[in-house]
Design a protein around this motif. Structure first.
Motif, PDB file in Angstrom:
ATOM      1  N   VAL A   1      67.838  43.539  57.313  1.00 15.53           N
ATOM      2  CA  VAL A   1      67.945  44.773  57.873  1.00 15.53           C
ATOM      3  C   VAL A   1      67.888  44.639  59.472  1.00 15.53           C
ATOM      4  CG1 VAL A   1      65.868  45.509  57.286  1.00 15.53           C
ATOM      5  CG2 VAL A   1      67.791  47.157  57.486  1.00 15.53           C
ATOM      6  N   LYS A   2      66.785  44.059  59.971  1.00 15.47           N
ATOM      7  CA  LYS A   2      66.559  43.953  61.220  1.00 15.47           C
ATOM      8  C   LYS A   2      67.575  43.524  62.054  1.00 15.47           C
ATOM      9  CE  LYS A   2      61.974  44.551  61.185  1.00 15.47           C
ATOM     10  NZ  LYS A   2      61.237  45.773  62.098  1.00 15.47           N
ATOM     11  N   PHE A   3      68.551  42.619  61.679  1.00  6.34           N
ATOM     12  CA  PHE A   3      69.510  42.353  62.726  1.00  6.34           C
ATOM     13  C   PHE A   3      70.374  43.538  62.728  1.00  6.34           C
ATOM     14  CE2 PHE A   3      68.069  38.058  62.454  1.00  6.34           C
ATOM     15  CZ  PHE A   3      68.470  37.394  63.423  1.00  6.34           C
ATOM     16  N   PHE A   4      70.711  44.254  61.630  1.00 10.00           N
ATOM     17  CA  PHE A   4      71.434  45.172  61.592  1.00 10.00           C
ATOM     18  C   PHE A   4      70.867  46.363  62.572  1.00 10.00           C
ATOM     19  CE2 PHE A   4      72.677  49.546  59.695  1.00 10.00           C
ATOM     20  CZ  PHE A   4      73.584  49.460  59.752  1.00 10.00           C
ATOM     21  N   LYS A   5      69.605  46.686  62.483  1.00 14.19           N
ATOM     22  CA  LYS A   5      69.178  47.720  63.257  1.00 14.19           C
ATOM     23  C   LYS A   5      69.251  47.321  64.775  1.00 14.19           C
ATOM     24  CE  LYS A   5      66.008  49.913  59.773  1.00 14.19           C
ATOM     25  NZ  LYS A   5      64.483  50.137  59.434  1.00 14.19           N
ATOM     26  N   ALA A   6      68.840  46.026  64.785  1.00 16.12           N
ATOM     27  CA  ALA A   6      68.892  45.800  66.512  1.00 16.12           C
ATOM     28  C   ALA A   6      70.487  45.462  67.048  1.00 16.12           C
ATOM     29  CB  ALA A   6      68.322  44.206  66.609  1.00 16.12           C
ATOM     30  N   LYS A   7      71.470  45.788  65.954  1.00 16.77           N
ATOM     31  CA  LYS A   7      72.730  45.743  66.601  1.00 16.77           C
ATOM     32  C   LYS A   7      72.855  44.118  67.056  1.00 16.77           C
ATOM     33  CE  LYS A   7      72.951  50.672  68.282  1.00 16.77           C
ATOM     34  NZ  LYS A   7      71.559  50.702  67.926  1.00 16.77           N
ATOM     35  N   LYS A   8      72.825  43.306  66.193  1.00 15.79           N
ATOM     36  CA  LYS A   8      72.883  41.750  66.445  1.00 15.79           C
ATOM     37  C   LYS A   8      73.334  41.204  65.257  1.00 15.79           C
ATOM     38  CE  LYS A   8      69.349  41.160  70.103  1.00 15.79           C
ATOM     39  NZ  LYS A   8      68.268  40.411  70.642  1.00 15.79           N
ATOM     40  N   LEU A   9      74.177  41.860  64.324  1.00 19.98           N
ATOM     41  CA  LEU A   9      74.851  41.253  63.282  1.00 19.98           C
ATOM     42  C   LEU A   9      75.902  40.016  63.988  1.00 19.98           C
ATOM     43  CD1 LEU A   9      75.117  43.624  60.610  1.00 19.98           C
ATOM     44  CD2 LEU A   9      73.896  41.533  60.442  1.00 19.98           C
ATOM     45  N   PRO A  10      76.049  38.926  63.543  1.00 22.78           N
ATOM     46  CA  PRO A  10      76.996  37.947  64.170  1.00 22.78           C
ATOM     47  C   PRO A  10      78.435  38.513  64.393  1.00 22.78           C
ATOM     48  CG  PRO A  10      75.486  36.755  62.752  1.00 22.78           C
ATOM     49  CD  PRO A  10      75.500  38.134  62.412  1.00 22.78           C
ATOM     50  N   ALA A  11      79.021  38.231  65.479  1.00 25.39           N
ATOM     51  CA  ALA A  11      80.497  38.386  65.598  1.00 25.39           C
ATOM     52  C   ALA A  11      81.222  36.977  65.209  1.00 25.39           C
ATOM     53  CB  ALA A  11      80.666  39.117  67.040  1.00 25.39           C
TER      54      ALA A  11
ATOM     55  N   LEU B   1      72.007  37.731  54.571  1.00 29.26           N
ATOM     56  CA  LEU B   1      70.936  36.559  54.715  1.00 29.26           C
ATOM     57  C   LEU B   1      70.120  36.707  55.958  1.00 29.26           C
ATOM     58  CD1 LEU B   1      73.347  33.299  54.634  1.00 29.26           C
ATOM     59  CD2 LEU B   1      71.448  33.842  53.190  1.00 29.26           C
ATOM     60  N   LEU B   2      70.512  37.840  56.813  1.00 28.39           N
ATOM     61  CA  LEU B   2      69.928  37.905  58.183  1.00 28.39           C
ATOM     62  C   LEU B   2      68.752  38.834  57.727  1.00 28.39           C
ATOM     63  CD1 LEU B   2      72.765  37.270  60.677  1.00 28.39           C
ATOM     64  CD2 LEU B   2      70.642  35.677  60.289  1.00 28.39           C
TER      65      LEU B   2
ATOM     66  N   GLU C   1      65.598  26.786  56.873  1.00 27.98           N
ATOM     67  CA  GLU C   1      64.596  26.845  57.929  1.00 27.98           C
ATOM     68  C   GLU C   1      64.167  28.304  58.519  1.00 27.98           C
ATOM     69  OE1 GLU C   1      66.000  24.274  60.981  1.00 27.98           O
ATOM     70  OE2 GLU C   1      66.455  22.804  59.851  1.00 27.98           O
ATOM     71  N   TYR C   2      65.203  29.170  58.070  1.00 30.83           N
ATOM     72  CA  TYR C   2      65.145  30.427  58.592  1.00 30.83           C
ATOM     73  C   TYR C   2      65.043  31.712  57.588  1.00 30.83           C
ATOM     74  CZ  TYR C   2      66.454  28.995  63.406  1.00 30.83           C
ATOM     75  OH  TYR C   2      66.183  28.104  64.340  1.00 30.83           O
ATOM     76  N   LYS C   3      64.496  30.991  56.337  1.00 29.71           N
ATOM     77  CA  LYS C   3      64.253  31.854  55.077  1.00 29.71           C
ATOM     78  C   LYS C   3      63.387  32.982  55.058  1.00 29.71           C
ATOM     79  CE  LYS C   3      64.150  31.685  50.054  1.00 29.71           C
ATOM     80  NZ  LYS C   3      63.949  30.785  48.967  1.00 29.71           N
ATOM     81  N   ALA C   4      62.121  32.340  55.665  1.00 29.90           N
ATOM     82  CA  ALA C   4      60.905  32.988  56.163  1.00 29.90           C
ATOM     83  C   ALA C   4      61.312  34.471  56.987  1.00 29.90           C
ATOM     84  CB  ALA C   4      59.550  32.328  56.685  1.00 29.90           C
ATOM     85  N   TYR C   5      60.500  35.502  56.808  1.00 27.36           N
ATOM     86  CA  TYR C   5      60.974  36.649  57.597  1.00 27.36           C
ATOM     87  C   TYR C   5      60.413  36.566  59.138  1.00 27.36           C
ATOM     88  CZ  TYR C   5      59.733  41.217  59.623  1.00 27.36           C
ATOM     89  OH  TYR C   5      59.951  42.284  60.543  1.00 27.36           O
TER      90      TYR C   5
END
Length: 218
Positions: A133-143, A130-131, A100-104
């Motif tokens: 580079v946007k998640f990485f740049k936003a500092k929101k990679l899951p904990a 899976l998530l 469901e979240y495959k699309a950008y």
């Protein structure tokens, strides 16, 4: 520390007031980050962030947190929902993330919806790819959280009372320690609490720390 926090809060208020006339969509509250600059860059990548306990939780009942689980069974999802932790606004499975979240655009919307992402610690290493580079740049990679823990309520609540330190690939890293809606005293409490743990996560600890600061940002 209190004086520095108070000065940052006042600066943030003045900046928002000056922008109010031209930017009607500006946030009323800024996130406050602790910045750590080291003399020597860390060696080797680390997928799991360090969990840093805070004295004053950053994520309250109005916060929006997404929990990603490896287990796709309806029974497991129902167990998590029954925890009734107010910060957890959405629970998605790893399978949903892949489909469901495959699309950008779907992932971009997911990113903007939540302040924090928690995930089953068994899949944390696979999520950066899976998530994206946007998640990485936003500092929101899951904990990571242990979703096999006997006391799930305690495990998830404990995770929400912490902030997360993920050493950068360069010399400067940041971690969220509060918002400008908090008092200067509470921000100072969190800064002091973080600095009890963060140096232990850095190679050569205090010897390798060049500077410490606070800033607002996203």
């Amino acid at each position: 520390v209190v004086q520095a926090a108070d000065a940052l809060i006042k600066y943030s208020e003045k900046r928002r007031e000056s922008q109010a006339a031209t930017n009607l969509l500006a946030d009323d509250v800024d996130t406050v980050f602790l910045t750590i600059t080291v003399k020597k860059m860390p060696t080797g990548a680390r997928h799991k962030p360090y969990r840093i306990p805070l004295r004053v939780p950053v994520y309250n009942e109005s916060s929006s947190v997404c929990l990603i689980t490896k287990n796709n069974s309806e029974a497991h999802i129902e167990t998590l929902k029954k925890l009734k932790i107010p910060q957890i606004k959405e629970i998605i499975t790893l399978l949903q993330l892949k489909t469901e979240y495959k699309a950008y655009e779907a992932r971009r919307l997911l990113l903007s919806t939540h302040e924090l992402f928690l995930t089953d610690d068994r899949v944390v290493k696979s999520l950066p790819e899976l998530l994206g580079v946007k998640f990485f740049k936003a500092k929101k990679l899951p904990a990571p959280v242990n979703l096999l823990a006997k006391d799930l309520q305690r495990e998830v609540t404990k995770a929400l009372s912490c902030t997360y330190y993920r050493p950068a690939t360069g010399t400067s890293s940041t971690l969220k320690i509060g918002t400008t809606a908090m008092s200067a005293a509470h921000l100072a409490d969190n800064i002091e609490a973080a600095m009890e743990y963060v140096p232990k996560c850095i190679q050569k600890e205090w010897e390798n720390i060049q500077s410490i600061g606070i800033k607002t940002g996203t």
